[in-house]
Design an enzyme around this catalytic site. Structure first.
Site, PDB file in Angstrom:
ATOM      1  N   ARG A 197       8.461 -38.742  -8.298  1.00 49.27           N
ATOM      2  CA  ARG A 197       8.367 -39.679  -9.407  1.00 49.27           C
ATOM      3  C   ARG A 197       8.524 -41.094  -8.865  1.00 49.27           C
ATOM      4  NH1 ARG A 197       5.815 -36.791 -11.913  1.00 49.27           N
ATOM      5  NH2 ARG A 197       6.131 -35.938 -14.002  1.00 49.27           N
ATOM      6  N   GLU A 228       2.516 -47.105 -13.880  1.00 48.97           N
ATOM      7  CA  GLU A 228       1.210 -46.466 -13.749  1.00 48.97           C
ATOM      8  C   GLU A 228       0.366 -46.753 -14.984  1.00 48.97           C
ATOM      9  OE1 GLU A 228       1.697 -42.299 -12.882  1.00 48.97           O
ATOM     10  OE2 GLU A 228       2.866 -42.696 -11.073  1.00 48.97           O
ATOM     11  N   HIS A 283      -1.898 -40.754  -8.873  1.00 50.14           N
ATOM     12  CA  HIS A 283      -1.153 -39.654  -9.505  1.00 50.14           C
ATOM     13  C   HIS A 283      -2.073 -38.455  -9.756  1.00 50.14           C
ATOM     14  CE1 HIS A 283       2.628 -38.790 -12.124  1.00 50.14           C
ATOM     15  NE2 HIS A 283       2.189 -37.685 -11.525  1.00 50.14           N
ATOM     16  N   SER A 330      -2.240 -35.745  -7.147  1.00 51.57           N
ATOM     17  CA  SER A 330      -2.028 -34.831  -6.020  1.00 51.57           C
ATOM     18  C   SER A 330      -2.171 -33.369  -6.400  1.00 51.57           C
ATOM     19  CB  SER A 330      -0.650 -35.065  -5.395  1.00 51.57           C
ATOM     20  OG  SER A 330       0.385 -34.801  -6.327  1.00 51.57           O
TER      21      SER A 330
END
Length: 333
Positions: free
Chosen positions: A238, A267, A286, A288
């Protein structure tokens, strides 16, 4: 003649019946499915809800309508990270909260392997030279035998460790909530109080922590100062577990050699962030765990858990709402 038994009401947040989660038909005959694409519809539907599946809904909407949840017994989060759902009324209630543990461990591990290899082999430099039509060689780093420290050795951290150890031959250690003996994955597992000592030994540091009050800002200036100047940092946990200004300073001054980042304090990452232009940084938006079919993988975890719930069996992936993650995960709190 008595009427039909009431079917449990499942409210799916953040979408409509025209755009349902993949595979929702597998449960549609067993429950009363309702959709709440926005706060107004959620306010109406939650009155009868037994189960809320967050799908792509907003945790703030759920908090806003929470006082109307008269029958709610279970909130199923669509993904692994549940920090946006840990509002006080839910935490203090008897409502069960689960996450989607089991859906993304291997995809995220594959991405981290890619990050590590890309940094060690200088792929960014290769790509820049290719675009410039420049035949210019450089030496590459050998990864076998290098030391990896996973901070947060839960299921995702363990999958990453196995991939780096078994696939590349790297040595893997961890920092967890408490120190304990090494196991079938990690050579050693130190406690949170030994984080800085563990950082000093690592060539690659992988942050897989969830966001909880005790993990916020764990990677601060002191943590980066404890790392080797040659070390590289990867974050797939995070963004708020890292003090981003401290990370930027460490990268800019040579405190650490590089970073691959999938998560950020804010984000989308603001266009003015220095991270975009740093030559020793890989920026990933973000994603992955976002492999082909990832939405179906997430939804499948919920459907299987719902089947257990309908049979009266114990739910899987139950979150300890005080810790902020499933209690079986030995993550750094």
């Amino acid at each position: 003649m008595s009427g039909a038994a009431r079917r449990p009401v499942v409210v799916v947040m953040g979408t409509t019946a025209e755009k349902p989660p993949p595979g929702i038909d597998t449960i549609s005959r067993e429950v009363d499915l309702r959709y709440a694409p926005d706060r107004a519809s959620l306010r109406r539907e939650i009155v009868d809800a037994d189960v809320v599946y967050t799908w792509w809904g907003d945790g703030g909407d759920l908090e806003a309508v929470w006082p109307r949840a008269a029958h709610l017994r279970w909130v199923a989060a669509v993904n692994v990270g549940i920090d946006r759902l840990l509002f006080p009324a839910l935490v203090e209630s008897d409502v069960i909260l689960t996450n989607a543990r089991g859906a993304v461990e291997d995809p995220i591990a594959e991405t981290v392997v890619g990050f590590v290899v890309a940094m060690a082999k200088g792929f960014r430099r290769m790509f820049d030279r290719q675009r410039a039509h420049s035949w210019d060689l450089h030496e590459m780093e050998r990864l076998a035998g290098r030391r990896v420290l996973v901070v947060g050795p839960g299921p995702i951290g363990r999958a990453i460790a196995r991939a780096l150890r078994d696939g590349i031959g790297m040595r893997v250690a961890a920092v967890g909530r408490t120190g304990r003996a090494g196991d079938d994955v990690f050579e050693t597992i130190r406690g949170a109080d030994e984080l800085h000592e563990a950082l000093a030994d690592a060539d690659y540091v992988i942050d897989t922590m969830p966001l909880t009050p005790l993990t916020r800002d764990v990677f601060d200036a002191a943590a980066f100062a404890a790392m080797k100047p040659t070390a590289r940092f990867v974050n797939v946990g995070r963004g708020a577990t890292v003090v981003e200004t401290a990370l930027i300073a460490a990268l800019a001054t040579g405190g650490i050699a590089g970073a691959a980042l999938d998560v950020f304090e804010e984000e989308p990452l603001p266009s003015e962030s220095p991270l975009w232009d740093m030559e020793n940084v890989l920026v990933s938006p973000h994603m992955s765990g976002d492999v082909e079919g990832w939405e179906a993988d997430f939804a499948s975890v919920f459907y299987h858990n719902l089947e257990r719930w309908l049979r009266g069996e114990s739910l899987r992936n139950v979150v300890d709402k005080r810790l902020g993650y499933p209690a079986g995960d030995q993550l750094l709190p």
